[in-house]
Design a protein around this motif. Sequence first.
Motif, PDB file in Angstrom:
ATOM      1  N   THR A  29     -10.638 -26.878  18.529  1.00 33.96           N
ATOM      2  CA  THR A  29     -11.726 -26.496  19.438  1.00 33.96           C
ATOM      3  C   THR A  29     -12.977 -27.311  19.136  1.00 33.96           C
ATOM      4  OG1 THR A  29     -10.871 -24.243  19.681  1.00 33.96           O
ATOM      5  CG2 THR A  29     -13.188 -24.593  20.239  1.00 33.96           C
ATOM      6  N   PHE A  30     -13.287 -27.466  17.858  1.00 36.49           N
ATOM      7  CA  PHE A  30     -14.450 -28.264  17.468  1.00 36.49           C
ATOM      8  C   PHE A  30     -14.257 -29.725  17.886  1.00 36.49           C
ATOM      9  CE2 PHE A  30     -16.647 -30.921  14.273  1.00 36.49           C
ATOM     10  CZ  PHE A  30     -17.944 -30.536  14.541  1.00 36.49           C
ATOM     11  N   LEU A  31     -13.049 -30.238  17.689  1.00 36.68           N
ATOM     12  CA  LEU A  31     -12.761 -31.619  18.079  1.00 36.68           C
ATOM     13  C   LEU A  31     -12.899 -31.802  19.586  1.00 36.68           C
ATOM     14  CD1 LEU A  31     -11.762 -34.486  17.532  1.00 36.68           C
ATOM     15  CD2 LEU A  31      -9.407 -33.593  17.543  1.00 36.68           C
ATOM     16  N   PHE A 151     -14.571 -31.243   6.228  1.00 33.84           N
ATOM     17  CA  PHE A 151     -13.779 -30.168   5.639  1.00 33.84           C
ATOM     18  C   PHE A 151     -13.935 -28.897   6.468  1.00 33.84           C
ATOM     19  CE2 PHE A 151     -14.260 -33.138   2.177  1.00 33.84           C
ATOM     20  CZ  PHE A 151     -13.067 -33.039   1.472  1.00 33.84           C
ATOM     21  N   LYS A 152     -13.018 -27.943   6.243  1.00 34.79           N
ATOM     22  CA  LYS A 152     -12.978 -26.722   7.048  1.00 34.79           C
ATOM     23  C   LYS A 152     -14.310 -25.981   7.077  1.00 34.79           C
ATOM     24  CE  LYS A 152      -9.772 -24.681   8.619  1.00 34.79           C
ATOM     25  NZ  LYS A 152      -9.188 -24.658   9.994  1.00 34.79           N
ATOM     26  N   GLU A 153     -14.909 -25.768   5.927  1.00 34.84           N
ATOM     27  CA  GLU A 153     -16.164 -25.008   5.904  1.00 34.84           C
ATOM     28  C   GLU A 153     -17.280 -25.735   6.635  1.00 34.84           C
ATOM     29  OE1 GLU A 153     -16.578 -21.833   5.099  1.00 34.84           O
ATOM     30  OE2 GLU A 153     -14.402 -21.940   4.887  1.00 34.84           O
ATOM     31  N   GLU A 154     -17.281 -27.066   6.575  1.00 32.24           N
ATOM     32  CA  GLU A 154     -18.276 -27.838   7.331  1.00 32.24           C
ATOM     33  C   GLU A 154     -18.025 -27.709   8.824  1.00 32.24           C
ATOM     34  OE1 GLU A 154     -19.231 -31.526   4.296  1.00 32.24           O
ATOM     35  OE2 GLU A 154     -17.348 -31.565   5.413  1.00 32.24           O
ATOM     36  N   ILE A 155     -16.764 -27.692   9.216  1.00 33.67           N
ATOM     37  CA  ILE A 155     -16.422 -27.542  10.627  1.00 33.67           C
ATOM     38  C   ILE A 155     -16.829 -26.165  11.125  1.00 33.67           C
ATOM     39  CG2 ILE A 155     -14.471 -27.381  12.240  1.00 33.67           C
ATOM     40  CD1 ILE A 155     -13.138 -29.603  10.474  1.00 33.67           C
ATOM     41  N   ARG A 156     -16.633 -25.147  10.292  1.00 34.77           N
ATOM     42  CA  ARG A 156     -17.074 -23.807  10.671  1.00 34.77           C
ATOM     43  C   ARG A 156     -18.593 -23.760  10.835  1.00 34.77           C
ATOM     44  NH1 ARG A 156     -13.271 -19.914  10.695  1.00 34.77           N
ATOM     45  NH2 ARG A 156     -11.359 -20.160   9.459  1.00 34.77           N
ATOM     46  N   ASP A 157     -19.312 -24.360   9.904  1.00 29.78           N
ATOM     47  CA  ASP A 157     -20.779 -24.355   9.974  1.00 29.78           C
ATOM     48  C   ASP A 157     -21.272 -25.105  11.219  1.00 29.78           C
ATOM     49  OD1 ASP A 157     -20.935 -22.900   7.636  1.00 29.78           O
ATOM     50  OD2 ASP A 157     -21.342 -24.625   6.357  1.00 29.78           O
ATOM     51  N   LEU A 158     -20.693 -26.259  11.474  1.00 31.96           N
ATOM     52  CA  LEU A 158     -21.092 -27.032  12.655  1.00 31.96           C
ATOM     53  C   LEU A 158     -20.701 -26.319  13.943  1.00 31.96           C
ATOM     54  CD1 LEU A 158     -20.150 -30.620  11.426  1.00 31.96           C
ATOM     55  CD2 LEU A 158     -22.454 -29.852  12.046  1.00 31.96           C
ATOM     56  N   SER A 159     -19.554 -25.650  13.920  1.00 30.65           N
ATOM     57  CA  SER A 159     -19.118 -24.890  15.095  1.00 30.65           C
ATOM     58  C   SER A 159     -20.110 -23.783  15.413  1.00 30.65           C
ATOM     59  CB  SER A 159     -17.728 -24.288  14.859  1.00 30.65           C
ATOM     60  OG  SER A 159     -16.741 -25.292  14.740  1.00 30.65           O
ATOM     61  N   ARG A 160     -20.605 -23.143  14.379  1.00 32.22           N
ATOM     62  CA  ARG A 160     -21.604 -22.082  14.585  1.00 32.22           C
ATOM     63  C   ARG A 160     -22.882 -22.686  15.164  1.00 32.22           C
ATOM     64  NH1 ARG A 160     -22.840 -18.336   9.550  1.00 32.22           N
ATOM     65  NH2 ARG A 160     -23.180 -20.408   8.657  1.00 32.22           N
ATOM     66  N   GLU A 161     -23.317 -23.820  14.640  1.00 33.13           N
ATOM     67  CA  GLU A 161     -24.513 -24.483  15.153  1.00 33.13           C
ATOM     68  C   GLU A 161     -24.359 -24.858  16.627  1.00 33.13           C
ATOM     69  OE1 GLU A 161     -25.881 -27.812  12.945  1.00 33.13           O
ATOM     70  OE2 GLU A 161     -25.980 -26.729  11.027  1.00 33.13           O
ATOM     71  N   HIS A 162     -23.131 -25.223  16.999  1.00 33.39           N
ATOM     72  CA  HIS A 162     -22.881 -25.671  18.373  1.00 33.39           C
ATOM     73  C   HIS A 162     -22.505 -24.512  19.296  1.00 33.39           C
ATOM     74  CE1 HIS A 162     -22.718 -30.215  17.893  1.00 33.39           C
ATOM     75  NE2 HIS A 162     -22.934 -29.782  16.664  1.00 33.39           N
ATOM     76  N   GLY A 163     -22.574 -23.306  18.780  1.00 35.01           N
ATOM     77  CA  GLY A 163     -22.325 -22.128  19.609  1.00 35.01           C
ATOM     78  C   GLY A 163     -20.877 -21.898  19.969  1.00 35.01           C
ATOM     79  N   LEU A 164     -19.948 -22.407  19.161  1.00 31.50           N
ATOM     80  CA  LEU A 164     -18.536 -22.221  19.446  1.00 31.50           C
ATOM     81  C   LEU A 164     -18.066 -20.872  18.903  1.00 31.50           C
ATOM     82  CD1 LEU A 164     -17.188 -25.795  18.577  1.00 31.50           C
ATOM     83  CD2 LEU A 164     -17.776 -24.868  20.825  1.00 31.50           C
ATOM     84  N   PRO A 165     -17.383 -20.075  19.712  1.00 31.09           N
ATOM     85  CA  PRO A 165     -16.955 -18.741  19.272  1.00 31.09           C
ATOM     86  C   PRO A 165     -15.882 -18.766  18.198  1.00 31.09           C
ATOM     87  CG  PRO A 165     -15.967 -19.263  21.394  1.00 31.09           C
ATOM     88  CD  PRO A 165     -16.960 -20.360  21.094  1.00 31.09           C
TER      89      PRO A 165
END
Length: 271
Positions: A29-31, A151-165
């Motif tokens: 989803t982030f990709l 890495f996974k935790e960075e992707i989670r953090d960036l996903s949160r910043e980008h408003g991804l559920p």
Amino acid sequence: MHDKYTRLQAILVDMESVVVAFSGGVDSTFLLDAAIKTLGRDRVLAVTADSETYPTEELEEAINLAKRLGAVHKVIETSELAIPGYKENTGNRCYFCKKSLFEHLEPFVADGAYKQVVYGLIADDMNEHRPGVQAAKERGVRGPLQEAGLFKEEIRDLSREHGLPTWNKPSFACLSSRIAYGETITVEKLGRVGEAERYIRSLGFGQVRVRSHGDIARIEVEKDAMQRLIENGAGISDKLKELGFIYVSMDLSGYRSGSMNKVLEQGGAVK
């Protein structure tokens, strides 16, 4: 972390247009979101493979996520159990799965509409047992998130910043990963573990795995959820026995990704 995102964008720009293997999980989803924001909607195609190993609720979520992101999205029908070498469930099972998936995606780039197939490989995966990586290399499929060092935790953090559920969505792997290596994979077994996990999640548990070892169900939950699992033990045991398990147990080590691979590290299954 943000420098890595800039690096990811540069990688995508260099690709010009992409077909994203899209499962609706945290990474794909982030990709997909990054690809659309970087290249534009018309240069990105999301493709989801629907099969026996992919729960219906995950497919529905992937469809809804693609709509939310404004993606051009296609759902294709595949069957892992029809792939020679897959249902035998040896240590390189995932190689056969990814090889077949990428072969199904190749026609979308063969006609020139898109230039590159990409998937949600991340930096963490390079330290794990991932036979699918070899299949990707053979088919020329790339993992931009891993290439950017994310890495996974960075992707989670960036996903949160980008408003991804999906930023806090529990990790998911295909249902075949629940069945012990060497044990033949069947539609019935996949349905059993899928329904078992669905029931446990309905009780309010987030990250859940029901690992199938023949007649034994080995349940993994996060360590802080173990006491609650015990408190719900009688009902869970009854439900899983109703589904066909004879013994129901809780793994005292808690949830960990790829726990079935421990037997490979000890030489206990064909690699």
